[in-house]
Write a protein that holds these residues in place. Structure first.
Motif, short mmCIF file in Angstrom:
data_model
loop_
_atom_site.label_atom_id
_atom_site.label_comp_id
_atom_site.label_asym_id
_atom_site.label_seq_id
_atom_site.Cartn_x
_atom_site.Cartn_y
_atom_site.Cartn_z
N ARG A 68 52.99 51.51 32.05
CA ARG A 68 51.63 51.04 33.93
C ARG A 68 50.24 51.48 33.36
NH1 ARG A 68 53.39 50.26 39.10
NH2 ARG A 68 55.27 51.95 38.68
N ARG A 69 50.36 52.98 33.22
CA ARG A 69 49.73 53.72 32.21
C ARG A 69 48.38 52.77 31.66
NH1 ARG A 69 46.25 56.65 29.63
NH2 ARG A 69 48.65 57.20 28.19
N LYS A 70 49.26 52.99 30.41
CA LYS A 70 48.64 51.67 29.59
C LYS A 70 47.79 50.63 29.53
CE LYS A 70 50.55 54.88 25.55
NZ LYS A 70 51.62 54.77 24.13
N MET A 71 48.97 49.51 29.87
CA MET A 71 48.43 48.20 30.91
C MET A 71 47.74 48.38 31.26
SD MET A 71 50.93 46.73 29.84
CE MET A 71 51.68 46.27 28.12
N ASN A 72 47.90 49.27 32.55
CA ASN A 72 46.27 49.51 33.06
C ASN A 72 45.03 49.09 32.70
OD1 ASN A 72 47.63 49.01 35.97
ND2 ASN A 72 48.30 51.31 35.65
N ILE A 73 45.21 49.91 31.20
CA ILE A 73 43.27 50.07 30.77
C ILE A 73 43.64 49.19 29.82
CG2 ILE A 73 42.86 51.32 28.49
CD1 ILE A 73 44.33 53.96 29.03
N LEU A 74 44.62 48.41 29.30
CA LEU A 74 44.77 47.22 28.24
C LEU A 74 44.16 45.85 29.45
CD1 LEU A 74 47.88 47.71 26.32
CD2 LEU A 74 45.41 48.04 25.49
N LEU A 75 44.78 45.81 31.06
CA LEU A 75 44.69 44.34 32.03
C LEU A 75 42.84 44.83 32.18
CD1 LEU A 75 48.41 44.12 32.74
CD2 LEU A 75 46.84 42.51 31.60
N LYS A 76 42.64 46.46 32.11
CA LYS A 76 41.59 46.37 33.04
C LYS A 76 40.58 45.31 31.04
CE LYS A 76 42.27 49.57 36.14
NZ LYS A 76 41.73 50.87 36.86
N THR A 125 43.72 39.64 35.57
CA THR A 125 43.62 40.12 36.77
C THR A 125 44.68 39.73 37.84
OG1 THR A 125 41.45 38.81 36.98
CG2 THR A 125 42.25 39.55 39.12
N SER A 126 45.48 38.56 37.37
CA SER A 126 47.37 38.51 38.31
C SER A 126 47.81 39.73 38.03
CB SER A 126 47.65 37.47 38.42
OG SER A 126 48.82 36.83 38.87
N GLU A 127 47.93 38.79 36.57
CA GLU A 127 48.37 40.47 36.05
C GLU A 127 48.61 42.07 35.91
OE1 GLU A 127 52.82 41.37 34.83
OE2 GLU A 127 51.65 39.54 35.42
N LEU A 128 47.07 42.63 36.39
CA LEU A 128 46.18 43.73 36.69
C LEU A 128 47.72 43.87 38.36
CD1 LEU A 128 45.03 46.34 36.36
CD2 LEU A 128 43.40 45.56 37.06
N GLU A 129 47.57 43.54 38.93
CA GLU A 129 48.01 42.57 40.25
C GLU A 129 48.93 43.56 40.55
OE1 GLU A 129 46.76 39.52 42.50
OE2 GLU A 129 44.30 40.37 42.51
N ASN A 130 49.71 43.12 39.59
CA ASN A 130 51.69 43.06 39.48
C ASN A 130 52.50 44.33 39.23
OD1 ASN A 130 51.60 39.79 40.38
ND2 ASN A 130 51.29 39.05 38.07
N TRP A 131 51.02 45.24 38.36
CA TRP A 131 50.90 46.34 37.97
C TRP A 131 50.85 47.50 38.69
CZ3 TRP A 131 53.91 48.23 33.63
CH2 TRP A 131 54.63 47.67 32.42
N SER A 132 50.68 47.04 39.78
CA SER A 132 50.46 48.20 41.11
C SER A 132 51.35 48.58 41.86
CB SER A 132 49.78 47.16 41.72
OG SER A 132 50.22 46.59 42.96
N GLU A 133 51.26 49.74 42.15
CA GLU A 133 52.86 50.64 42.40
C GLU A 133 53.77 49.99 43.80
OE1 GLU A 133 52.21 54.76 43.06
OE2 GLU A 133 51.06 55.26 40.91
N ALA A 134 52.61 49.07 44.17
CA ALA A 134 53.05 47.81 46.14
C ALA A 134 54.01 46.88 45.96
CB ALA A 134 51.60 48.45 46.39
N GLU A 146 45.09 39.21 23.18
CA GLU A 146 45.01 38.16 24.99
C GLU A 146 46.82 37.94 24.96
OE1 GLU A 146 42.04 36.51 25.32
OE2 GLU A 146 40.16 38.32 24.89
N THR A 147 47.14 37.14 24.38
CA THR A 147 47.27 36.13 24.58
C THR A 147 49.21 37.40 24.73
OG1 THR A 147 46.63 34.25 24.34
CG2 THR A 147 49.75 34.16 24.46
N GLN A 148 48.71 38.08 23.42
CA GLN A 148 50.50 39.04 23.79
C GLN A 148 50.79 40.22 24.34
OE1 GLN A 148 50.06 40.38 19.42
NE2 GLN A 148 50.92 37.82 18.62
N THR A 149 49.43 40.19 25.03
CA THR A 149 49.13 41.28 25.81
C THR A 149 49.69 40.97 27.27
OG1 THR A 149 47.02 42.60 24.61
CG2 THR A 149 47.48 42.85 27.69
N ILE A 150 49.64 39.84 27.62
CA ILE A 150 50.17 38.96 28.30
C ILE A 150 51.46 39.40 28.95
CG2 ILE A 150 49.85 37.21 29.96
CD1 ILE A 150 47.41 38.93 30.40
#
Length: 262
Positions: free
Chosen positions: A90-98, A231-240, A64-68
């Motif tokens: 981005r698609r793969k990171m959204n899957i991992l971070l969820k 959760t914070s990193e998943l928000e940072n990966w949003s398109e906005a 999990e640390t290496q994923t972040i």
């Protein structure tokens, strides 16, 4: 070892205290205090190495640390890959971070009841405070009320209680310091020597320790809330929040702007 002389400058004027320091004070008081303080600091470093907990983290926590870390590095350097490649990442990171984190090492609530964690915190506190108390008693017993040095710059009378511990002489110049104050000045002054001797690998940093005490962390290892990080990193990966711009797309134009004659 030293003598107090009082000079009376004119009739009705205030007496000014002048200390005539014996040259032997440097050899029998100042240098021993500096050497012993340096040895105590070295002892604290090696004692911290021997008593330092070598905690082994679970594979889930390391994953999990290496994923972040991978998410942060990929997002920070997104401009060096094409848009299609970044969108795939981005698609793969959204899957991992969820995914819900499975490890519990970084949970602050779970670590509060860990006896090994409490033992490590108490050990660090003992290594920091214990030698200071011993040195204060040592200096106060063997060098009681010694005036050992004079500061080369003027100070106001507000510093008298801090610099002249152990003596009651209101007419003495504030720039004269006693043995106990000299110990504290040497203790904070030898940090550079400690770093030089240990090649920058000092285990105990006085400033960092007192900062941790002020923040209430008691010198223990900092805990992380892994679900909150995900959760914070998943928000940072949003398109906005993360807009892709390929740096090499306009590299020729930027190169021509730098060299208009080419």
């Amino acid at each position: 070892s030293y003598s107090f002389c009082t000079l009376l400058r004119g009739v009705g004027q205030t007496m000014t205290g002048i200390v005539l320091l014996d040259p032997n004070i440097r050899a029998w008081a100042l240098i021993p205090i500096a050497v012993i303080t340096l040895v105590v600091q070295l002892f604290k470093h090696y004692a911290a190495l021997l008593m330092k907990d070598r905690k082994e983290y679970s594979p889930e926590f390391m994953k999990e640390t290496q994923t972040i870390q991978k998410a942060v590095y990929t997002r920070s350097n997104r401009g060096w890959v094409p848009k299609d490649s970044f969108e795939e990442r981005r698609r793969k990171m959204n899957i991992l971070l969820k995914e819900k984190p499975e490890s519990d090492e970084g949970n602050p609530m779970a670590s509060m009841g860990d006896p090994m964690q409490m033992r490590g915190m108490m050990t660090q506190q003992l290594l920091q405070i214990g030698p200071h108390l011993v040195m204060m008693q040592f200096v106060s017993y063997f060098f009681p009320s010694f005036v050992i040095a004079k500061l080369p710059f003027p100070l106001t009378s507000r510093f008298r209680g801090m610099l002249q511990r152990g003596i009651e002489h209101p007419t003495l110049e504030v720039t004269y310091i006693t043995s106990l104050c000299g110990h504290f000045l040497v203790m904070f002054g030898v940090r550079g020597i400690i770093t030089l001797v240990l090649d920058g690998a000092s285990e105990l940093d006085e400033a960092e320790h007192f900062k941790n005490m002020a923040e209430g962390s008691m010198g223990g290892p900092k805990q992380v809330d892994m679900p909150k990080l995900f959760t914070s990193e998943l928000e940072n990966w949003s398109e906005a929040l993360t807009v892709h711009e390929f740096h090499l797309k306009t590299s020729e134009k930027r190169l021509l702007e730098l060299n208009p004659e080419v």
